[in-house]
Design a protein around this motif. Sequence first.
Motif, PDB file in Angstrom:
ATOM      1  N   TYR A   1      74.779  56.834 -25.665  1.00  0.00           N
ATOM      2  CA  TYR A   1      73.563  56.106 -25.974  1.00  0.00           C
ATOM      3  C   TYR A   1      72.516  57.099 -26.452  1.00  0.00           C
ATOM      4  O   TYR A   1      72.685  58.323 -26.313  1.00  0.00           O
ATOM      5  N   SER A   2      71.405  56.594 -27.017  1.00  0.00           N
ATOM      6  CA  SER A   2      70.359  57.437 -27.583  1.00  0.00           C
ATOM      7  C   SER A   2      69.088  57.338 -26.755  1.00  0.00           C
ATOM      8  O   SER A   2      68.796  56.297 -26.154  1.00  0.00           O
TER       9      SER A   2
ATOM     10  N   ALA B   1      67.420  62.326 -28.624  1.00  0.00           N
ATOM     11  CA  ALA B   1      68.559  62.950 -27.952  1.00  0.00           C
ATOM     12  C   ALA B   1      69.703  61.947 -27.894  1.00  0.00           C
ATOM     13  O   ALA B   1      69.487  60.734 -27.790  1.00  0.00           O
ATOM     14  N   THR B   2      70.923  62.469 -27.966  1.00  0.00           N
ATOM     15  CA  THR B   2      72.131  61.664 -27.794  1.00  0.00           C
ATOM     16  C   THR B   2      72.773  62.032 -26.468  1.00  0.00           C
ATOM     17  O   THR B   2      72.955  63.212 -26.164  1.00  0.00           O
ATOM     18  N   VAL B   3      73.089  61.030 -25.670  1.00  0.00           N
ATOM     19  CA  VAL B   3      73.704  61.238 -24.361  1.00  0.00           C
ATOM     20  C   VAL B   3      75.124  60.688 -24.418  1.00  0.00           C
ATOM     21  O   VAL B   3      75.343  59.542 -24.818  1.00  0.00           O
ATOM     22  N   ARG B   4      76.070  61.515 -24.007  1.00  0.00           N
ATOM     23  CA  ARG B   4      77.471  61.083 -23.968  1.00  0.00           C
ATOM     24  C   ARG B   4      78.020  61.258 -22.562  1.00  0.00           C
ATOM     25  O   ARG B   4      77.724  62.259 -21.897  1.00  0.00           O
TER      26      ARG B   4
ATOM     27  N   ALA C   1      73.669  71.480 -26.763  1.00  0.00           N
ATOM     28  CA  ALA C   1      73.917  70.407 -25.802  1.00  0.00           C
ATOM     29  C   ALA C   1      74.018  70.995 -24.403  1.00  0.00           C
ATOM     30  O   ALA C   1      74.417  72.135 -24.222  1.00  0.00           O
ATOM     31  N   GLN C   2      73.641  70.203 -23.418  1.00  0.00           N
ATOM     32  CA  GLN C   2      73.663  70.651 -22.029  1.00  0.00           C
ATOM     33  C   GLN C   2      74.412  69.626 -21.181  1.00  0.00           C
ATOM     34  O   GLN C   2      74.330  68.425 -21.437  1.00  0.00           O
TER      35      GLN C   2
ATOM     36  N   ALA D   1      72.473  66.085 -25.897  1.00  0.00           N
ATOM     37  CA  ALA D   1      72.282  66.889 -27.105  1.00  0.00           C
ATOM     38  C   ALA D   1      70.972  66.477 -27.746  1.00  0.00           C
ATOM     39  O   ALA D   1      70.831  65.345 -28.220  1.00  0.00           O
ATOM     40  N   GLN D   2      69.992  67.379 -27.749  1.00  0.00           N
ATOM     41  CA  GLN D   2      68.665  67.058 -28.251  1.00  0.00           C
ATOM     42  C   GLN D   2      68.505  67.574 -29.668  1.00  0.00           C
ATOM     43  O   GLN D   2      68.917  68.685 -30.008  1.00  0.00           O
TER      44      GLN D   2
END
Length: 665
Positions: free
Chosen positions: A540-541, A515-518, A487-488, A509-510
Amino acid sequence: AQGAGYSAASADTDRDGLTDAQEAALGTNPASADTDNDGIPDGDEVFHEVFDTRTNPARPAGTWAGGWDIHIAADAGHAAFTLHVSSDPTLRDTDNDGLPDGAERQLATDPRATPTDRDGQPYNPLVINQNPLQLHVAASDLDGVVGPGQTFSYTSTVTTDGQPFGDGVLQVNLPSALGGTAPRYPLPLSHAPVRVTNALTVGAGAAAGPIAISSQARARLSGSGAGGWEWSAPAGTTIPFDASAGPQALGMAPGNDGYLLAALASAHGKQNEPGNIDLRALPGGGSQLADDDSSNTTFLRGATAPSVACTSDGRCMTVWDHYDNCNVVSFDSLVINDAGSDPDLNGDGRRDLELNVYYQFDGQTEQQLKPFPNIPWTFESLNQGALVKFSGLNLPFCGGVTIRVGEEDGDGVDKAPQAMHFTPGSSGSSAINYVISDGDSHESVTLTMSATSIHTYTVAGAINRSSAAPVTRQFSLPSPSFSDLFAQDFRPVVASDGQNFLVVWERVAQSGNAATVRLLARRFSADGTALSNEIQLASYSLDAPPASPQSVTFIDLVWAGDRYRLAWKSTSNGAIHLNDLVPSNNSFTVSELAGANTGQANGTINSLEGPRLAYDPLNHRTLLAYADAAGQVQGRLFGSGAAQPFTISPHGAQPRIAYSPVWRG
């Protein structure tokens, strides 16, 4: 101990007109053009010999500069004359009369100003002068005795002796019996005198005894607020324009008595290149680099602008994203496949090798790895077929490193032509077969090494005064327990409730083609101490993540009186979300405001800008501004009722908004 910031390439490190040798003699800071932050560069503050710093060594130019002229008017028996004065470049107020040296110079030299105080004394940094900014207070209760529940008026009057002041701020400090607050009011001093009256009521439970009310007026002379940057056209190849080269590469926040500006300053038009987080105080011109990256070795620039916010006592937190330019090579095992015709040196009847491992950091000379001090080689003599497993044999590096193997015998060292290069993004295990030839024999060894793709894109912060003076140097924002190496983190923003800070950033996080974005938040104290762990606010995705790591969410954050308010939008989705973050113990209660979804057009990260927020503390309203698909700048005003949409401008993009305490809007 911390040494002075001298440059090895310049005789005048900070380019303030004083050579570094002169600054050492005067006791000024060679890395700061205005050591005492009084608004006057060190070279303008003191009379000094001028040197030509274009030569090496610097040579006298044959002239003197610095200081300024004060004109003394004629009086009975004395002719008028001019006095050339200097001030102390290490003291903000040389004569300790309450007027900074920069103000005294401007009052003495500005044609709009009267060069003498109300006593007729010329403004001089070496003579005590009367302050032209005067504050007078009065209460309507003449005997000074009030009781519980009683209401009276308290009036603050600010005068300027007719001097050209810009707008200022009045702060009234009230004791607990009168509410315990410290309200601030704008001072339009171009129309002085200015009077501000407070209607005050004594609390019903107030105890008997004296109470103290005080007022503070702060203002600056007009024209004394010039910023610390100027545009210089880049030499050589033109830098390609991208989002980081545009207006978003600048953050600005009001401190206790001034502004701190933060910029991503770089000669490169993309992330993962050298760059600095440059802080400038306004006014005064104090400067500081917020990032601590060993001259762009340990960290490289990110792709988004820094964000900055200040507490009520003038401590400011700057946050930014950057690229971690370091990694670690772990040596796992070594196998001697073929010892060739090397002799038996240890007397066990088997051929053996004396192996060296060599490493070369990018841009530096090659060195031998010597983890064991008692032997001349990297490893002890190893027999044909030997297998050696290592534990804890690591080589940290920044930028990149190349690994080679050589074998030493009586006629010197023979190195294998094979080489393995590692970068900060290297990940996984690599078994390299090195074949060494010394002309009459061939040796073969296999060295297994590994590197872990670390959390290369991360976020950091620093605490500085609004004068840019450092409080807490660079520190990491994510929780220490963070362990998702794939994750970045990007695009941090910060806001303050007046006492502490809240930072929000995105984590991408890919996994495969998704990818999942938090959106994560973390609270920090005014000195940078973490007050909470990471708190997830939203997620969200993405079905089609970008090919290379980058920010995919636009974020803005403000303190809205009793809560934080967060605006965010995905770069691949038109919906703008507006969330209220109400503090609850060490976390937040998160709710979404109705009417925030604007249907803003889809776009890419390079061509679309996200929402912006500003809060009106007098009327408890929040303004959301954004650019729509038709090229118009739209606004939505959130107050006590339904959201009020309106058009700010029929043409425009990338809006920036802020609340003005002077115009109260």
